[in-house]
Design a protein around this motif. Structure first.
Motif: not given
Length: 205
Positions: A35, A39, A42, A83, A120, A123-124, A126-128, A131
């Motif tokens: 995490q 962070d 970001t 997304l 959305l 950052f979320k 991109w992360y989703s 992943k």
């Protein structure tokens, strides 16, 4: 080491030294470090998306050489489309807000400007999506996910679904007059300087 009144080892020490407790502490430390790295990444938007392109390229090359796992790619495409809709949509749907307490986004030039808040965040998003590509890449190493299918049909169906979804999203943007991007929007600057004509009316010393 704590001991009980009889001189033996305490129950707390036994429980803390058990494999389950050790794994829990290790998992907690790894999660905190992971995490912390997220962070720190970001503010580096460009670097993050360049890394995503690398991950996507590796997955595409993998699928191309194995010539399979098209159903995995199709599921990945549907998830990416979902997304993308969340990324392009406002947090508060103006269609619902108009029925409840009036519009939340400006519909006329004289309306008060309100910044666009995504359902959305970037950052979320991109992360989703990153992943998802990583999970899909791992799935290509298991033959159970390699379902025989005629991939042009899946590709055609995804293109049709993408076209219809984007058309509906664009019509929603036009109807409620919002743009899900930062360029071309109204920005508030500092204090305006007085016009020269007004300055000439001021008393001189």
């Amino acid at each position: 080491m704590a001991t009980d009144p009889a001189g033996g080892v305490g129950v707390d020490d036994l429980s803390s030294s058990s494999p389950v407790a050790f794994f829990s502490r290790w998992n907690l430390n790894v999660s905190r470090k992971y995490q912390h790295l997220l962070d720190k990444s970001t503010p580096f938007i460009l670097n993050r998306w360049i890394g995503f392109l690398g991950v996507a390229f590796i997955y595409i090359v993998r699928v191309y050489f194995v010539q399979g796992f098209y159903i995995v790619s199709y599921g990945l495409g549907i998830y990416i489309l979902n997304l993308l809709i969340g990324f392009l949509s406002p947090q508060d749907d103006p269609e619902i807000q108009a029925l409840v307490d009036g519009p939340t986004l400006p519909t006329r030039g004289s309306d008060e400007f309100r910044p666009f808040v995504r359902r959305l965040p970037e950052f979320k998003f991109w992360y989703s999506i990153t992943k998802a590509f990583c999970i899909a890449f791992v799935m290509t190493f298991f033959s159970v996910f390699d379902v025989p299918v005629f991939w042009p049909i899946l590709l055609f169906y995804w293109i049709v679904l993408f076209t219809l979804t984007m058309r509906r999203q664009i019509m929603h943007m036009i109807k409620y007059k919002y743009v899900p991007f930062t360029f071309g929007k109204q920005r508030y600057g500092g204090k305006r300087t007085a016009p020269t004509d007004d300055m000439s009316l001021l008393p001189h010393d």
